[in-house]
Design a protein around this motif. Sequence first.
Motif, mmCIF file in Angstrom:
data_model
loop_
_atom_site.group_PDB
_atom_site.id
_atom_site.type_symbol
_atom_site.label_atom_id
_atom_site.label_comp_id
_atom_site.label_asym_id
_atom_site.label_seq_id
_atom_site.Cartn_x
_atom_site.Cartn_y
_atom_site.Cartn_z
ATOM 1 N N PHE A 115 -56.728 -45.137 -10.924
ATOM 2 C CA PHE A 115 -57.566 -44.563 -9.872
ATOM 3 C C PHE A 115 -57.241 -45.172 -8.513
ATOM 4 O O PHE A 115 -57.348 -44.512 -7.480
ATOM 5 C CB PHE A 115 -59.046 -44.759 -10.207
ATOM 6 N N LEU A 116 -56.809 -46.451 -8.520
ATOM 7 C CA LEU A 116 -56.458 -47.106 -7.266
ATOM 8 C C LEU A 116 -55.203 -46.478 -6.655
ATOM 9 O O LEU A 116 -55.098 -46.330 -5.431
ATOM 10 C CB LEU A 116 -56.252 -48.599 -7.501
ATOM 11 N N ASP A 117 -54.248 -46.085 -7.502
ATOM 12 C CA ASP A 117 -53.053 -45.389 -7.013
ATOM 13 C C ASP A 117 -53.436 -44.091 -6.320
ATOM 14 O O ASP A 117 -52.902 -43.756 -5.257
ATOM 15 C CB ASP A 117 -52.098 -45.092 -8.170
ATOM 16 N N ALA A 118 -54.355 -43.345 -6.920
ATOM 17 C CA ALA A 118 -54.776 -42.069 -6.340
ATOM 18 C C ALA A 118 -55.479 -42.284 -5.003
ATOM 19 O O ALA A 118 -55.254 -41.530 -4.040
ATOM 20 C CB ALA A 118 -55.699 -41.334 -7.315
ATOM 21 N N LEU A 119 -56.329 -43.304 -4.925
ATOM 22 C CA LEU A 119 -57.030 -43.599 -3.676
ATOM 23 C C LEU A 119 -56.052 -43.996 -2.571
ATOM 24 O O LEU A 119 -56.144 -43.512 -1.431
ATOM 25 C CB LEU A 119 -58.052 -44.715 -3.897
ATOM 26 N N ILE A 120 -55.121 -44.879 -2.901
ATOM 27 C CA ILE A 120 -54.168 -45.360 -1.892
ATOM 28 C C ILE A 120 -53.302 -44.213 -1.382
ATOM 29 O O ILE A 120 -53.072 -44.083 -0.173
ATOM 30 C CB ILE A 120 -53.293 -46.485 -2.482
ATOM 31 N N ASN A 174 -68.158 -42.564 -2.349
ATOM 32 C CA ASN A 174 -68.435 -41.186 -2.738
ATOM 33 C C ASN A 174 -67.509 -40.702 -3.852
ATOM 34 O O ASN A 174 -67.851 -39.764 -4.574
ATOM 35 C CB ASN A 174 -68.302 -40.270 -1.519
ATOM 36 N N CYS A 175 -66.347 -41.321 -3.993
ATOM 37 C CA CYS A 175 -65.458 -40.974 -5.105
ATOM 38 C C CYS A 175 -66.165 -41.214 -6.431
ATOM 39 O O CYS A 175 -66.043 -40.411 -7.369
ATOM 40 C CB CYS A 175 -64.172 -41.786 -5.012
ATOM 41 N N PHE A 176 -66.901 -42.293 -6.516
ATOM 42 C CA PHE A 176 -67.692 -42.565 -7.723
ATOM 43 C C PHE A 176 -68.890 -41.624 -7.815
ATOM 44 O O PHE A 176 -69.134 -41.012 -8.864
ATOM 45 C CB PHE A 176 -68.167 -44.009 -7.728
ATOM 46 N N LEU A 177 -69.626 -41.485 -6.695
ATOM 47 C CA LEU A 177 -70.856 -40.703 -6.730
ATOM 48 C C LEU A 177 -70.591 -39.220 -6.967
ATOM 49 O O LEU A 177 -71.323 -38.568 -7.716
ATOM 50 C CB LEU A 177 -71.620 -40.893 -5.415
ATOM 51 N N PHE A 178 -69.534 -38.663 -6.331
ATOM 52 C CA PHE A 178 -69.226 -37.241 -6.522
ATOM 53 C C PHE A 178 -68.887 -36.939 -7.973
ATOM 54 O O PHE A 178 -69.252 -35.879 -8.497
ATOM 55 C CB PHE A 178 -68.040 -36.833 -5.639
ATOM 56 N N THR A 179 -68.164 -37.868 -8.621
ATOM 57 C CA THR A 179 -67.737 -37.638 -9.997
ATOM 58 C C THR A 179 -68.866 -37.901 -10.986
ATOM 59 O O THR A 179 -69.017 -37.189 -11.969
ATOM 60 C CB THR A 179 -66.528 -38.527 -10.333
ATOM 61 N N ARG A 180 -69.653 -38.921 -10.710
ATOM 62 C CA ARG A 180 -70.755 -39.283 -11.622
ATOM 63 C C ARG A 180 -71.950 -38.358 -11.462
ATOM 64 O O ARG A 180 -72.595 -37.976 -12.445
ATOM 65 C CB ARG A 180 -71.169 -40.730 -11.355
ATOM 66 N N PHE A 181 -72.262 -37.973 -10.240
ATOM 67 C CA PHE A 181 -73.411 -37.118 -9.954
ATOM 68 C C PHE A 181 -72.931 -35.926 -9.114
ATOM 69 O O PHE A 181 -72.942 -35.998 -7.883
ATOM 70 C CB PHE A 181 -74.498 -37.887 -9.201
ATOM 71 N N ARG A 262 -64.036 -49.245 -11.080
ATOM 72 C CA ARG A 262 -63.364 -50.080 -12.081
ATOM 73 C C ARG A 262 -64.156 -50.108 -13.387
ATOM 74 O O ARG A 262 -63.578 -50.117 -14.482
ATOM 75 C CB ARG A 262 -63.181 -51.494 -11.543
ATOM 76 N N ARG A 263 -65.463 -50.091 -13.268
ATOM 77 C CA ARG A 263 -66.310 -50.165 -14.458
ATOM 78 C C ARG A 263 -66.437 -48.821 -15.182
ATOM 79 O O ARG A 263 -66.462 -48.774 -16.426
ATOM 80 C CB ARG A 263 -67.709 -50.663 -14.054
ATOM 81 N N TYR A 264 -66.480 -47.718 -14.439
ATOM 82 C CA TYR A 264 -66.839 -46.442 -15.056
ATOM 83 C C TYR A 264 -65.766 -45.359 -14.955
ATOM 84 O O TYR A 264 -66.017 -44.236 -15.403
ATOM 85 C CB TYR A 264 -68.125 -45.892 -14.407
ATOM 86 N N HIS A 265 -64.581 -45.646 -14.383
ATOM 87 C CA HIS A 265 -63.644 -44.554 -14.138
ATOM 88 C C HIS A 265 -63.163 -43.887 -15.437
ATOM 89 O O HIS A 265 -62.943 -42.675 -15.463
ATOM 90 C CB HIS A 265 -62.445 -45.043 -13.312
ATOM 91 N N ARG A 266 -63.001 -44.648 -16.517
ATOM 92 C CA ARG A 266 -62.582 -44.047 -17.776
ATOM 93 C C ARG A 266 -63.652 -43.108 -18.319
ATOM 94 O O ARG A 266 -63.359 -42.019 -18.841
ATOM 95 C CB ARG A 266 -62.266 -45.134 -18.807
ATOM 96 N N ASP A 267 -64.916 -43.521 -18.221
ATOM 97 C CA ASP A 267 -65.995 -42.659 -18.665
ATOM 98 C C ASP A 267 -66.067 -41.392 -17.828
ATOM 99 O O ASP A 267 -66.322 -40.289 -18.343
ATOM 100 C CB ASP A 267 -67.338 -43.402 -18.586
ATOM 101 N N LEU A 268 -65.827 -41.528 -16.521
ATOM 102 C CA LEU A 268 -65.886 -40.360 -15.639
ATOM 103 C C LEU A 268 -64.760 -39.377 -15.955
ATOM 104 O O LEU A 268 -64.969 -38.160 -15.913
ATOM 105 C CB LEU A 268 -65.785 -40.815 -14.175
ATOM 106 N N LEU A 269 -63.580 -39.888 -16.279
ATOM 107 C CA LEU A 269 -62.455 -39.016 -16.569
ATOM 108 C C LEU A 269 -62.616 -38.297 -17.901
ATOM 109 O O LEU A 269 -62.053 -37.218 -18.106
ATOM 110 C CB LEU A 269 -61.154 -39.821 -16.585
ATOM 111 N N ASN A 270 -63.390 -38.868 -18.803
ATOM 112 C CA ASN A 270 -63.582 -38.254 -20.117
ATOM 113 C C ASN A 270 -64.746 -37.282 -20.154
ATOM 114 O O ASN A 270 -64.976 -36.631 -21.184
ATOM 115 C CB ASN A 270 -63.810 -39.348 -21.178
ATOM 116 N N GLU A 271 -65.501 -37.186 -19.068
ATOM 117 C CA GLU A 271 -66.645 -36.279 -19.046
ATOM 118 C C GLU A 271 -66.194 -34.828 -18.918
ATOM 119 O O GLU A 271 -65.204 -34.546 -18.258
ATOM 120 C CB GLU A 271 -67.582 -36.639 -17.891
#
Length: 271
Positions: A115-120, A174-181, A262-271
């Motif tokens: 996810f860090l590669d994509a952000l950069i 917002n990358c986390f928030l948009f994907t999670r919510f 870092r904590r939740y990106h795998r869970d977000l990608l599997n949703e």
Amino acid sequence: MTPNPQVSLPTSKPRTNRRFSSFRTIAALILREMATTNGRSPGGYAWAILEPVAGIALLTAIFSAGFRSPALGTNFPLFYATGMLPFLMFVDVSGKLATSLLFSKPLLAYPTVTFLDALIARFVVNMMTHLMVAYLLLTGILVIFDTRVVPNFSIVVQGFAFAGLLAIGVGTMNCFLFTRFPVWQRMWSILTRPLFIISGIFFLPEAVPQPYREFLLYNPLVHVTGLVRRGFYASYDAPYISELYVAGVGFGLLLMGLVFLRRYHRDLLNE
């Protein structure tokens, strides 16, 4: 007694290979971003320049009809460009970063892409695009018009750097928030619509009466636009600017966003 076999020490080659692999991944994502953002549209990157030019020209035409001179200096295009360009940089870069996981979700299934590669990659492409556009437009205004200003480029660069810092902080969070919510993406769009009016593009904060001025200064973009204008107008002191406040908001949101991703990106990608 049989001597103990020598234990080979680990070398730095695996780490070097990982770093090189990450660099290649980011470079590939940058090329993909450039091709998909403007490379396939008619006109290509010309639209990145035409959009702010059209906006500045429209503002100049409207306000010059009702006012003899802008709030600073004598040139309407320069006044609005110094407010609009850092604002557009923040809005576009933070918006692109906020959708990084959604945009690169198929590629993030590969273990070599993080996810860090994509952000950069998204940050580099869009930040460099806006810096190029700002340089071309501001240079063009200074060459074409008699602006009677001598820019302090170190302050101008500092202002755009703070705009980039805010963009990466808000965008990462917002990358986390948009994907999670997913509903937060629509709520954010509604909440930020007044930003174009309250970010100091059309006016100076000094012209806003109290107590509204104090509330206005909670918007970090007001400090950014004021800093860029301070770099162009030597007589503009802008005492309300707080670099510490802008840096605190930017770094704080960036840190929180990275921790959650870092904590939740795998869970977000599997949703």
